[in-house]
Design a protein around this motif. Structure first.
Motif, PDB file in Angstrom:
ATOM      1  N   ALA A  21       0.842  -1.194   0.000  1.00 50.38           N
ATOM      2  CA  ALA A  21       0.000   0.000   0.000  1.00 50.38           C
ATOM      3  C   ALA A  21       0.877   1.244   0.000  1.00 50.38           C
ATOM      4  N   GLN A  84       8.880  10.217  -1.308  1.00 53.91           N
ATOM      5  CA  GLN A  84       8.823   8.990  -0.518  1.00 53.91           C
ATOM      6  C   GLN A  84       9.493   9.213   0.830  1.00 53.91           C
ATOM      7  N   PHE A  86       9.321   6.612   3.984  1.00 54.81           N
ATOM      8  CA  PHE A  86       9.844   5.423   4.660  1.00 54.81           C
ATOM      9  C   PHE A  86       8.828   4.311   4.438  1.00 54.81           C
ATOM     10  N   THR A  87       9.287   3.072   4.452  1.00 57.85           N
ATOM     11  CA  THR A  87       8.362   1.959   4.254  1.00 57.85           C
ATOM     12  C   THR A  87       8.141   1.228   5.571  1.00 57.85           C
ATOM     13  N   GLY A  89       6.565  -1.876   7.625  1.00 59.51           N
ATOM     14  CA  GLY A  89       6.233  -3.246   7.263  1.00 59.51           C
ATOM     15  C   GLY A  89       5.923  -4.148   8.441  1.00 59.51           C
ATOM     16  N   ASP A  90       5.692  -3.572   9.621  1.00 59.59           N
ATOM     17  CA  ASP A  90       5.378  -4.436  10.756  1.00 59.59           C
ATOM     18  C   ASP A  90       4.101  -5.221  10.451  1.00 59.59           C
ATOM     19  N   VAL A 100       2.336  -4.012   3.708  1.00 58.57           N
ATOM     20  CA  VAL A 100       3.542  -3.176   3.761  1.00 58.57           C
ATOM     21  C   VAL A 100       3.177  -1.828   3.164  1.00 58.57           C
ATOM     22  N   SER A 101       3.385  -0.756   3.913  1.00 52.05           N
ATOM     23  CA  SER A 101       2.994   0.556   3.385  1.00 52.05           C
ATOM     24  C   SER A 101       4.196   1.448   3.099  1.00 52.05           C
ATOM     25  N   VAL A 102       4.288   1.886   1.838  1.00 50.86           N
ATOM     26  CA  VAL A 102       5.298   2.852   1.445  1.00 50.86           C
ATOM     27  C   VAL A 102       4.712   4.233   1.746  1.00 50.86           C
TER      28      VAL A 102
ATOM     29  N   LEU B  63      10.125  -6.201   7.964  1.00 55.11           N
ATOM     30  CA  LEU B  63      11.027  -5.900   6.841  1.00 55.11           C
ATOM     31  C   LEU B  63      12.500  -6.001   7.238  1.00 55.11           C
ATOM     32  N   GLN B  84      17.208   0.913   6.560  1.00 55.76           N
ATOM     33  CA  GLN B  84      16.382   1.001   5.356  1.00 55.76           C
ATOM     34  C   GLN B  84      16.816   2.191   4.523  1.00 55.76           C
ATOM     35  N   THR B  87      12.541   2.562  -1.160  1.00 49.15           N
ATOM     36  CA  THR B  87      11.770   1.479  -1.755  1.00 49.15           C
ATOM     37  C   THR B  87      11.611   1.712  -3.251  1.00 49.15           C
TER      38      THR B  87
END
Lengths: 230, 230
Positions: A21, A84, A86-87, A89-90, A100-102, B63, B84, B87
């Motif tokens: 997402a 962008q 941070f992604t 992903g927890d 997983v959200s970007v 992640l 990180q 992405t």
């Protein structure tokens, strides 16, 4: 290398994969306050909480395009600055599935210009960043990340251009920095420091009103420009 | 808000979703050169190219854990510094499928300590960052991002701690900075600037060898610490 060590049964099942997402933390300044745009969650276990606009990435869709698409659906703001962040992903960040959200940060010039597309999002609302309502998912964490990024970037880039009209007075710039930093800026040091960054140009006209005429400035560049620190 | 505007047919199909992968750009310093670890691609249309270690994220997996798992499988380095990076989601980045890759940057102290897990990866190789072989996917772009991040961070953090033994001479620190920046550093300015950052502490002993004894230093903190710039 996109090799895959998972057991064959899981590897074959498309449903077992995390979903992707995008979510966008949108900032604007309004009357000396930093505000962010949230949409309410109407149904499900998270009903009553608020969230940043976002949604699933479509197959074949570029991430930036997905973020832009969701932001436009929620706010109508087609030309907001977008980057962008941070992604996140927890696996427990969304109670419904592993998503997983970007995360993106977006900046708008005028919070009054919001006009959501009918039917795609419930009407949202601007909130002061210092007083956000209860947020769904890990959006509180996203808000913190985005604010930290914005505070960092105003120190060494022209990113404020994306939150101001093309021409502005020094008092308006100062007010914006104060709103982002969450504290008044020291007028004399601020002017010296900003001018030494070399990002601003003086405009021809001046602003006339109740007070004495104020000089107008603009950012030399209307796209992101960083200052060399060393 | 993880709403989903796609047609119901696509929404139901798990296979239509982008997949999530992690890839890790691992750096180390070796004889005054910055090097990065690559694994060869053996089969398929990308055979003959090289890639950073990486793979698909498992359902329910954090992640950072996925990045660590792939890095350990490829190199055996369980305690490398990891953060990180960015992405990458261009649908054309992988010819086989739409794979969104969360890229990481990793740093190792000793490139000779690499010991891949048997059977998971083909044996890889360290390459000078200034002379990487042809890379698969968008890994050339990832390498550029990672190098830019590392160059940026050595200016205002103690991140170099992750690429040095616990105690080191100033000449060793200078050599590392030169390797990362890709140019010799000006000895006098470098010492003054590094000391003013306040990140280093003098150690009790000195290094004795063929030359005159050299003072030993260590980073005060063995985890990431940023210097306030303003």
């Amino acid at each position: 290398m996109e090799n895959d060590n998972r057991p064959a049964k899981i590897r074959r099942s498309g449903y077992a994969r995390p979903k992707v997402a995008v979510d966008t933390v949108l900032f604007a300044a309004c009357g000396g306050r930093l505000v962010s745009y949230l949409v309410p969650i109407i149904r499900g276990p998270l009903a009553g909480k608020w969230a940043f606009p976002g949604g699933l990435v479509r197959t074949g869709e570029v991430l930036d395009d997905a973020a832009r698409r969701e932001l436009v659906a929620a706010t109508g703001l087609a030309d907001a600055y977008l980057e962008q962040l941070f992604t996140f992903g927890d696996p427990s960040r969304d109670p419904a599935a592993h998503v997983v959200s970007v995360a993106y940060m977006a900046l708008a010039r005028d919070p009054r210009a919001v006009a959501p597309k009918a039917g795609e999002y419930p009407p949202g609302q601007w909130f002061e960043v210092s007083a956000l309502p209860p947020l769904a998912y890990d959006h509180g964490l996203m808000a913190e990340y985005a604010l930290r990024r914005l505070k960092g970037k105003i120190e060494y880039t022209n990113i404020a251009y994306a939150m101001l009209p093309r021409e502005f007075t020094f008092a308006e710039l100062e007010e914006l920095y104060g709103a982002i930093l969450g504290r008044p800026v020291d007028r004399r040091n601020f002017r010296r420091r900003i001018m030494s960054m070399g990002l601003l140009a003086r405009c021809a006209g001046e602003r006339r009103g109740a007070h004495r005429p104020a000089a107008l400035y603009k950012f030399k560049q209307q796209s992101l420009q960083a200052v060399e620190m060393l």
